[in-house]
Design a protein around this motif. Structure first.
Motif, PDB file in Angstrom:
ATOM      1  N   GLY A  16      55.615  69.810  49.290  1.00  0.00           N
ATOM      2  CA  GLY A  16      54.726  69.147  50.234  1.00  0.00           C
ATOM      3  C   GLY A  16      53.901  70.137  51.028  1.00  0.00           C
ATOM      4  O   GLY A  16      52.694  69.949  51.222  1.00  0.00           O
ATOM      5  N   TYR A  17      54.543  71.203  51.474  1.00  0.00           N
ATOM      6  CA  TYR A  17      53.827  72.243  52.227  1.00  0.00           C
ATOM      7  C   TYR A  17      52.771  72.919  51.363  1.00  0.00           C
ATOM      8  O   TYR A  17      51.628  73.145  51.794  1.00  0.00           O
ATOM      9  CB  TYR A  17      54.829  73.260  52.764  1.00  0.00           C
ATOM     10  CG  TYR A  17      54.248  74.639  52.952  1.00  0.00           C
ATOM     11  CD1 TYR A  17      53.342  74.886  53.980  1.00  0.00           C
ATOM     12  CD2 TYR A  17      54.583  75.666  52.084  1.00  0.00           C
ATOM     13  CE1 TYR A  17      52.786  76.147  54.141  1.00  0.00           C
ATOM     14  CE2 TYR A  17      54.038  76.923  52.244  1.00  0.00           C
ATOM     15  CZ  TYR A  17      53.140  77.165  53.262  1.00  0.00           C
ATOM     16  OH  TYR A  17      52.589  78.399  53.418  1.00  0.00           O
ATOM     17  N   LEU A  18      53.120  73.260  50.106  1.00  0.00           N
ATOM     18  CA  LEU A  18      52.181  73.934  49.228  1.00  0.00           C
ATOM     19  C   LEU A  18      50.992  73.038  48.880  1.00  0.00           C
ATOM     20  O   LEU A  18      49.850  73.515  48.786  1.00  0.00           O
ATOM     21  CB  LEU A  18      52.894  74.377  47.943  1.00  0.00           C
ATOM     22  CG  LEU A  18      53.900  75.517  48.091  1.00  0.00           C
ATOM     23  CD1 LEU A  18      54.595  75.805  46.770  1.00  0.00           C
ATOM     24  CD2 LEU A  18      53.213  76.781  48.611  1.00  0.00           C
ATOM     25  N   ALA A  19      51.232  71.748  48.705  1.00  0.00           N
ATOM     26  CA  ALA A  19      50.128  70.832  48.419  1.00  0.00           C
ATOM     27  C   ALA A  19      49.148  70.783  49.583  1.00  0.00           C
ATOM     28  O   ALA A  19      47.927  70.806  49.391  1.00  0.00           O
ATOM     29  CB  ALA A  19      50.680  69.435  48.130  1.00  0.00           C
ATOM     30  N   SER A  20      49.671  70.713  50.783  1.00  0.00           N
ATOM     31  CA  SER A  20      48.807  70.696  51.956  1.00  0.00           C
ATOM     32  C   SER A  20      48.033  72.007  52.086  1.00  0.00           C
ATOM     33  O   SER A  20      46.840  72.012  52.412  1.00  0.00           O
ATOM     34  CB  SER A  20      49.644  70.456  53.211  1.00  0.00           C
ATOM     35  OG  SER A  20      48.839  70.470  54.368  1.00  0.00           O
ATOM     36  N   THR A  21      48.700  73.116  51.812  1.00  0.00           N
ATOM     37  CA  THR A  21      48.038  74.413  51.893  1.00  0.00           C
ATOM     38  C   THR A  21      46.933  74.534  50.848  1.00  0.00           C
ATOM     39  O   THR A  21      45.845  75.054  51.125  1.00  0.00           O
ATOM     40  CB  THR A  21      49.061  75.543  51.713  1.00  0.00           C
ATOM     41  OG1 THR A  21      50.062  75.440  52.737  1.00  0.00           O
ATOM     42  CG2 THR A  21      48.397  76.901  51.800  1.00  0.00           C
ATOM     43  N   ALA A  22      47.212  74.042  49.626  1.00  0.00           N
ATOM     44  CA  ALA A  22      46.196  74.083  48.564  1.00  0.00           C
ATOM     45  C   ALA A  22      44.965  73.259  48.951  1.00  0.00           C
ATOM     46  O   ALA A  22      43.820  73.688  48.736  1.00  0.00           O
ATOM     47  CB  ALA A  22      46.791  73.554  47.262  1.00  0.00           C
ATOM     48  N   LEU A  23      45.175  72.097  49.545  1.00  0.00           N
ATOM     49  CA  LEU A  23      44.045  71.281  50.001  1.00  0.00           C
ATOM     50  C   LEU A  23      43.288  71.989  51.120  1.00  0.00           C
ATOM     51  O   LEU A  23      42.050  71.913  51.193  1.00  0.00           O
ATOM     52  CB  LEU A  23      44.546  69.921  50.484  1.00  0.00           C
ATOM     53  CG  LEU A  23      45.056  68.967  49.406  1.00  0.00           C
ATOM     54  CD1 LEU A  23      45.634  67.705  50.039  1.00  0.00           C
ATOM     55  CD2 LEU A  23      43.934  68.605  48.440  1.00  0.00           C
ATOM     56  N   GLY A  24      44.017  72.659  51.998  1.00  0.00           N
ATOM     57  CA  GLY A  24      43.365  73.385  53.075  1.00  0.00           C
ATOM     58  C   GLY A  24      42.493  74.512  52.570  1.00  0.00           C
ATOM     59  O   GLY A  24      41.408  74.774  53.106  1.00  0.00           O
ATOM     60  N   ILE A  25      42.960  75.203  51.520  1.00  0.00           N
ATOM     61  CA  ILE A  25      42.179  76.306  50.951  1.00  0.00           C
ATOM     62  C   ILE A  25      40.938  75.780  50.235  1.00  0.00           C
ATOM     63  O   ILE A  25      39.845  76.340  50.355  1.00  0.00           O
ATOM     64  CB  ILE A  25      43.058  77.129  49.993  1.00  0.00           C
ATOM     65  CG1 ILE A  25      44.157  77.855  50.776  1.00  0.00           C
ATOM     66  CG2 ILE A  25      42.217  78.129  49.203  1.00  0.00           C
ATOM     67  CD1 ILE A  25      45.174  78.549  49.896  1.00  0.00           C
ATOM     68  N   SER A  26      41.089  74.688  49.487  1.00  0.00           N
ATOM     69  CA  SER A  26      39.975  74.183  48.684  1.00  0.00           C
ATOM     70  C   SER A  26      38.987  73.349  49.488  1.00  0.00           C
ATOM     71  O   SER A  26      37.781  73.368  49.223  1.00  0.00           O
ATOM     72  CB  SER A  26      40.507  73.355  47.510  1.00  0.00           C
ATOM     73  OG  SER A  26      41.229  72.229  47.982  1.00  0.00           O
ATOM     74  N   LEU A  27      39.457  72.609  50.485  1.00  0.00           N
ATOM     75  CA  LEU A  27      38.596  71.684  51.217  1.00  0.00           C
ATOM     76  C   LEU A  27      38.412  72.056  52.680  1.00  0.00           C
ATOM     77  O   LEU A  27      37.640  71.402  53.385  1.00  0.00           O
ATOM     78  CB  LEU A  27      39.170  70.259  51.131  1.00  0.00           C
ATOM     79  CG  LEU A  27      39.396  69.700  49.734  1.00  0.00           C
ATOM     80  CD1 LEU A  27      40.064  68.334  49.828  1.00  0.00           C
ATOM     81  CD2 LEU A  27      38.086  69.617  48.968  1.00  0.00           C
ATOM     82  N   GLY A  28      39.146  73.074  53.145  1.00  0.00           N
ATOM     83  CA  GLY A  28      39.098  73.408  54.560  1.00  0.00           C
ATOM     84  C   GLY A  28      40.287  72.791  55.284  1.00  0.00           C
ATOM     85  O   GLY A  28      40.779  71.724  54.908  1.00  0.00           O
ATOM     86  N   THR A  29      40.752  73.456  56.316  1.00  0.00           N
ATOM     87  CA  THR A  29      41.951  72.985  57.007  1.00  0.00           C
ATOM     88  C   THR A  29      41.696  71.764  57.876  1.00  0.00           C
ATOM     89  O   THR A  29      42.620  71.007  58.156  1.00  0.00           O
ATOM     90  CB  THR A  29      42.540  74.113  57.885  1.00  0.00           C
ATOM     91  OG1 THR A  29      41.541  74.561  58.805  1.00  0.00           O
ATOM     92  CG2 THR A  29      42.991  75.280  57.018  1.00  0.00           C
ATOM     93  N   SER A  30      40.468  71.564  58.317  1.00  0.00           N
ATOM     94  CA  SER A  30      40.163  70.436  59.213  1.00  0.00           C
ATOM     95  C   SER A  30      39.150  69.505  58.563  1.00  0.00           C
ATOM     96  O   SER A  30      38.007  69.898  58.318  1.00  0.00           O
ATOM     97  CB  SER A  30      39.607  70.954  60.548  1.00  0.00           C
ATOM     98  OG  SER A  30      39.342  69.878  61.423  1.00  0.00           O
TER      99      SER A  30
END
Length: 305
Positions: free
Chosen positions: A163-177
């Motif tokens: 779950g943490y890695l999925a959120s981090t991957a989305l943050g890297i690809s789409l931005g954290t906010s």
């Protein structure tokens, strides 16, 4: 001719140094937390139920408590209430008088194998010294395919990390906010789909593939999906709030403190005081097990010195 701008030291060195130092700090904290919490378990106040009015069991419990603080007596009004406490992991064993004489120690190794082994050892030795028969039964045993109870903990680690890695991957690809509500909704939906898939995959791996929880596939899948989604949402929230710094804080909470603080293969009563209460908000996934009752007997008795 190469038009790529020159990479100047002053542009990359401060940021890189900060990231490397942050990584070193997290890795060092990870080592310290795991080694400090689990290298030498020091159990204290392991809860064992005793029924009010059961004078023999009460006397035995008082004698054991007077001799050591490893065991903590927990009183119940009836045997049924004590058994409910055993099943919901409020206690790790129930001490009671046996109808045919002597004592019975009903344990639940599925709750925490190390805790029930300790409880059994304490009362068996005391029983042997006093010469009163003690029968030990395992009313909620661990799966025969996971005798040390390791699978639930590592399954929990896997789904939380996923779950943490999925959120981090989305943050890297789409931005954290996320920029607007629509993007935020898409991020949440993506994390939900990922969590469901991970929960199902985990349940299949520990169920039909490895044969540990074959009769609890749906339950394990649901609990695993919820844990993965919760980890992903916590990570997304903190990363959206603090950006790159939030990623380090999430690692600190979910991995560095979360794993040893949950107790892992040990009951919370085995942890150092500063981690002992953390399981209340970092609960390890512990799917229910079901197998035949096992019992052993020992001609012993519990007593004080």
């Amino acid at each position: 001719m190469d038009d790529e701008p020159e990479l100047r030291t002053r542009d990359w060195l401060p940021r890189t140094a900060a990231l490397i130092l942050g990584t070193l700090a997290l890795a060092s904290a990870f080592i310290a937390a795991y080694v400090g919490a689990l290298h030498k378990p020091d159990p204290r106040d392991v809860p064992v139920a005793v029924v009010a009015g059961d004078q023999q069991a009460q006397a035995v419990m008082s004698a054991v408590r007077a001799r050591t603080d490893v065991i903590k007596p927990v009183g119940y009004d009836s045997r049924g209430a004590a058994e409910d406490g055993l099943n919901d992991r409020s206690v790790y064993a129930v001490l009671s008088s046996a109808p045919e004489g002597g004592l019975t120690l009903a344990t639940a190794s599925a709750g925490a194998p190390a805790a029930t082994e300790l409880v059994t050892e304490v009362f068996t030795e005391a029983a042997r010294q006093a010469g009163v028969p003690l029968q030990v039964t395992d009313d909620v045993p661990v799966s025969a395919d996971d005798p040390r109870g390791l699978v639930p903990f590592y399954l929990a680690v896997g789904v939380v990390l996923g779950g943490y890695l999925a959120s981090t991957a989305l943050g890297i690809s789409l931005g954290t906010s996320p920029r607007d509500l629509r993007r935020a909704g898409l991020r949440i939906a993506t994390l939900a789909v990922h969590a469901i898939l991970l929960g199902v995959i985990g349940a299949i791996l520990v169920g039909p593939v490895l044969g540990v929880f074959s009769d609890r596939v749906a339950t394990v899948a649901v609990v695993g999906a919820l844990a993965a989604f919760a980890a992903g949402m916590v990570a997304a929230a903190v990363q959206g709030w603090l950006g790159l710094l939030g990623t380090g804080i999430v690692i600190l909470l979910l991995v560095v403190l979360g794993n040893p603080g949950s107790g892992g293969i040990y009951a919370p009563e085995f942890l150092p005081p500063f981690l002992r209460g953390m399981h209340r908000w970092n609960v390890p996934v512990w799917p229910p097990t079901c197998s035949n009752r096992r019992s052993t007997s020992t001609g012993a008795a519990v007593g004080g010195r």
